[in-house]
Enzyme design. Structure first.
Site, PDB file in Angstrom:
ATOM      1  N   ASP A  95     -14.747  -3.563 -44.182  1.00 47.30           N
ATOM      2  CA  ASP A  95     -15.850  -4.303 -44.878  1.00 47.30           C
ATOM      3  C   ASP A  95     -16.210  -3.753 -46.044  1.00 47.30           C
ATOM      4  OD1 ASP A  95     -18.139  -6.207 -45.272  1.00 47.30           O
ATOM      5  OD2 ASP A  95     -19.167  -4.725 -44.155  1.00 47.30           O
ATOM      6  N   ASP A 150     -19.872  -3.824 -48.079  1.00 47.47           N
ATOM      7  CA  ASP A 150     -21.444  -3.394 -48.104  1.00 47.47           C
ATOM      8  C   ASP A 150     -21.863  -2.951 -46.769  1.00 47.47           C
ATOM      9  OD1 ASP A 150     -22.746  -3.641 -50.596  1.00 47.47           O
ATOM     10  OD2 ASP A 150     -22.387  -5.710 -50.356  1.00 47.47           O
TER      11      ASP A 150
END
Length: 188
Positions: free
Chosen positions: A14, A16
């Site tokens: 991922d 952020d």
């Protein structure tokens, strides 16, 4: 949770909260938008752009790489084979994700899944299934690295093992998502 003793054919990250901390930009964007229409697609794209614009205003630190990320990405870039064995699988748009990585000084991976690349986002399995495809491996041979329960659920639904980082949610919240592994951040 235990020490990772398995080997994987690919790592699916991922962005952020996992690779970058964009808090300063997000706070600036919320201040600029005053939470007007965050549910609209057009406004969401504008919001992401404001995160980038706000990330370095007024002497803020900007969008920065989280602990351990530089060492991991340098290791993954050390050979042609490893360069193709990791992917970014983000709910952000490609434009924002590319800008955020650049601001944080993190190389853009060869394999990149953004919000517009999947029909169903997290917690659906689509982002991580597609990331595994780009890496040319079975999702069951992938490790998903995530900071949010929705991302852990997405990785699990794709058939991947999951590693949760405690960077944006509490340890208790992340434990409830039942990741296979749990660490404070990627420096662990």
């Amino acid at each position: 949770m235990s020490v990772v003793t398995e080997t994987f054919d690919a790592i699916l990250f991922d962005m952020d909260g996992t690779l970058v901390d964009s808090t300063e930009g997000v706070i600036g964007a919320w201040n600029a938008f005053k939470i007007t229409y965050p549910h609209l697609v057009v406004e969401a794209a504008r919001f992401e752009q404001e995160i980038v614009n706000s990330s370095r205003k007024d002497g803020k630190e900007g969008i920065v790489a989280l602990p351990g990320v530089r060492g991991i990405t340098e290791s993954l870039l050390s050979s042609e084979d490893s360069r193709n064995r990791w992917a970014l699988c983000t709910s952000a748009t490609r434009v924002y994700a590319t800008a955020a990585l650049q601001i944080a000084g993190i190389p853009t991976p060869n394999n990149f899944i953004a919000a517009e690349d999947v029909h169903n986002g997290k917690p659906a399995p689509d982002p991580y299934v597609e990331g595994a495809k780009l890496c040319g491996v079975d999702p069951k041979r992938c490790l998903v690295v995530e900071d949010a329960p929705a991302g852990i659920y997405s990785g699990q639904a794709a058939g991947c093992k999951t590693l949760a980082v405690i960077t944006s949610h509490t340890r208790e919240v992340m434990i409830q998502a039942k990741p296979d592994y749990l660490v404070r951040n990627l420096s662990r």
